[in-house]
Design a protein around this motif. Sequence first.
Motif, PDB file in Angstrom:
ATOM      1  N   VAL A  94       0.861  -1.193   0.000  1.00  0.00           N
ATOM      2  CA  VAL A  94       0.000   0.000   0.000  1.00  0.00           C
ATOM      3  C   VAL A  94       0.892   1.235   0.000  1.00  0.00           C
ATOM      4  O   VAL A  94       1.632   1.462   0.962  1.00  0.00           O
ATOM      5  CB  VAL A  94      -0.929   0.034   1.227  1.00  0.00           C
ATOM      6  N   ARG A 144      -2.190   6.126  -0.108  1.00  0.00           N
ATOM      7  CA  ARG A 144      -3.396   5.313   0.040  1.00  0.00           C
ATOM      8  C   ARG A 144      -3.577   4.778   1.464  1.00  0.00           C
ATOM      9  O   ARG A 144      -4.553   4.093   1.743  1.00  0.00           O
ATOM     10  CB  ARG A 144      -3.369   4.147  -0.949  1.00  0.00           C
ATOM     11  N   GLN A 197      -5.158   9.890   4.461  1.00  0.00           N
ATOM     12  CA  GLN A 197      -6.376  10.108   3.691  1.00  0.00           C
ATOM     13  C   GLN A 197      -6.858  11.557   3.759  1.00  0.00           C
ATOM     14  O   GLN A 197      -7.372  12.100   2.783  1.00  0.00           O
ATOM     15  CB  GLN A 197      -7.478   9.147   4.149  1.00  0.00           C
ATOM     16  N   GLY A 201      -5.871  11.802   0.284  1.00  0.00           N
ATOM     17  CA  GLY A 201      -6.866  10.820  -0.134  1.00  0.00           C
ATOM     18  C   GLY A 201      -7.395  11.014  -1.540  1.00  0.00           C
ATOM     19  O   GLY A 201      -7.757  10.056  -2.209  1.00  0.00           O
ATOM     20  N   SER A 223      -3.765  10.817  -6.800  1.00  0.00           N
ATOM     21  CA  SER A 223      -3.416   9.536  -7.412  1.00  0.00           C
ATOM     22  C   SER A 223      -1.995   9.592  -7.941  1.00  0.00           C
ATOM     23  O   SER A 223      -1.589  10.572  -8.580  1.00  0.00           O
ATOM     24  CB  SER A 223      -4.383   9.217  -8.568  1.00  0.00           C
ATOM     25  N   GLU A 273       1.062   3.144  -7.494  1.00  0.00           N
ATOM     26  CA  GLU A 273      -0.045   2.204  -7.325  1.00  0.00           C
ATOM     27  C   GLU A 273       0.188   0.940  -8.152  1.00  0.00           C
ATOM     28  O   GLU A 273      -0.077  -0.181  -7.688  1.00  0.00           O
ATOM     29  CB  GLU A 273      -1.351   2.887  -7.739  1.00  0.00           C
TER      30      GLU A 273
END
Length: 367
Positions: free
Chosen positions: A312, A316, A321, A325, A328, A333
């Motif tokens: 993770v 994320r 968050q 949050g 991206s 990822e």
Amino acid sequence: MKIPFLDLKAPYMELRHELDAAYARVMESGWYILGQEVEAFEAEFASFCGVRHCIGVGNGLEALHLILRAMGVGEGDEVIVPSNTYIATWLAVSYAGAIPVAVEPDRATYNLDPELLEAAITPRTKAVIAVHLYGQTADMDRINAIAACHGLKVIEDAAQAHGACYKGRRAGALGDAAGFSFYPGKNLGAFGDGGAVTTNDDDLAARIRMLRNYGSTVKYHNEAKGYNSRLDELQAAFLRVKLRHLERWNARRTELAGLYTAALKATGLVLPEVMAACEPAWHLYVVRTHDRGRLTQLLDKQGIGWLIHYPVPPHRQQAYQESHGGLSYPLAEELSDQVLSLPMGPHLDPQQVREVCDLLLSDVTEV
């Protein structure tokens, strides 16, 4: 387990007599905090890294935090960090009251991408933390050059890079300061927590020495609101023993990484890519696959250890968050979904590596 991911007992078994003697030396001294063992280890590790100063602290996270505090980084400042790293890199920034600003990694090395660095710099940026992920140094000349143009400090997160080299210079001597962890699983690991800062900056070193010890240089006189973050005498004594074997152990890691790479080229796995300027410490041997679940089941079935570094990414995590949050970072990822760390360590037998490779060669057809 038939082949452990990392055998933490093996270093003690190999060096038992030396380590037991170090234990006895400390216990018989009657001095357990900031004594001769810490002082000696600091001198020896500074020499190993090729810097003037090493300051022993409580752990790797506190090493980074104390560097930031000593540099004056605080509330409202921004510090550039990799999107692809262990959360401790980000936490150090948050502890200082500053804001971590993530930059995506280079697709080949997984380290911070210098091409993306300048776009992340704002008038509030005070520093860059370059992580030497998996034991390979970041592209420090390019990072340092960009930072110098903008008046930024450069901090190495060298928690996985004890002994790694970049253009002939060791990690720990490649920026304004570096933070090391001596967590037991590191290339140079203690038998408990521990950390250190290395630097050539005399003033910075003095401030960190003061901050680690309640903000004090003279007992019961406190110059600043400092911390209790001191490398333990016993751990320092153990680290002195293990430091004498680090280059040999890193050479074994390099040998094993070569075996992995030679054998696994025949698979569809994405293998580690090393920059020409780097000599990695091979803290981890990390491959990538689109079918990680199937491979981990296969490894489990055969009793072969594995880990994911890291499943993770920090942005994320629940801890971030509120601030991150909605953001991206696609490459971080993607890596978190695909990376797989195979067994690696100086006490891993070459035949064990061949067994891992034979298993993967027999099964991997598509990644």
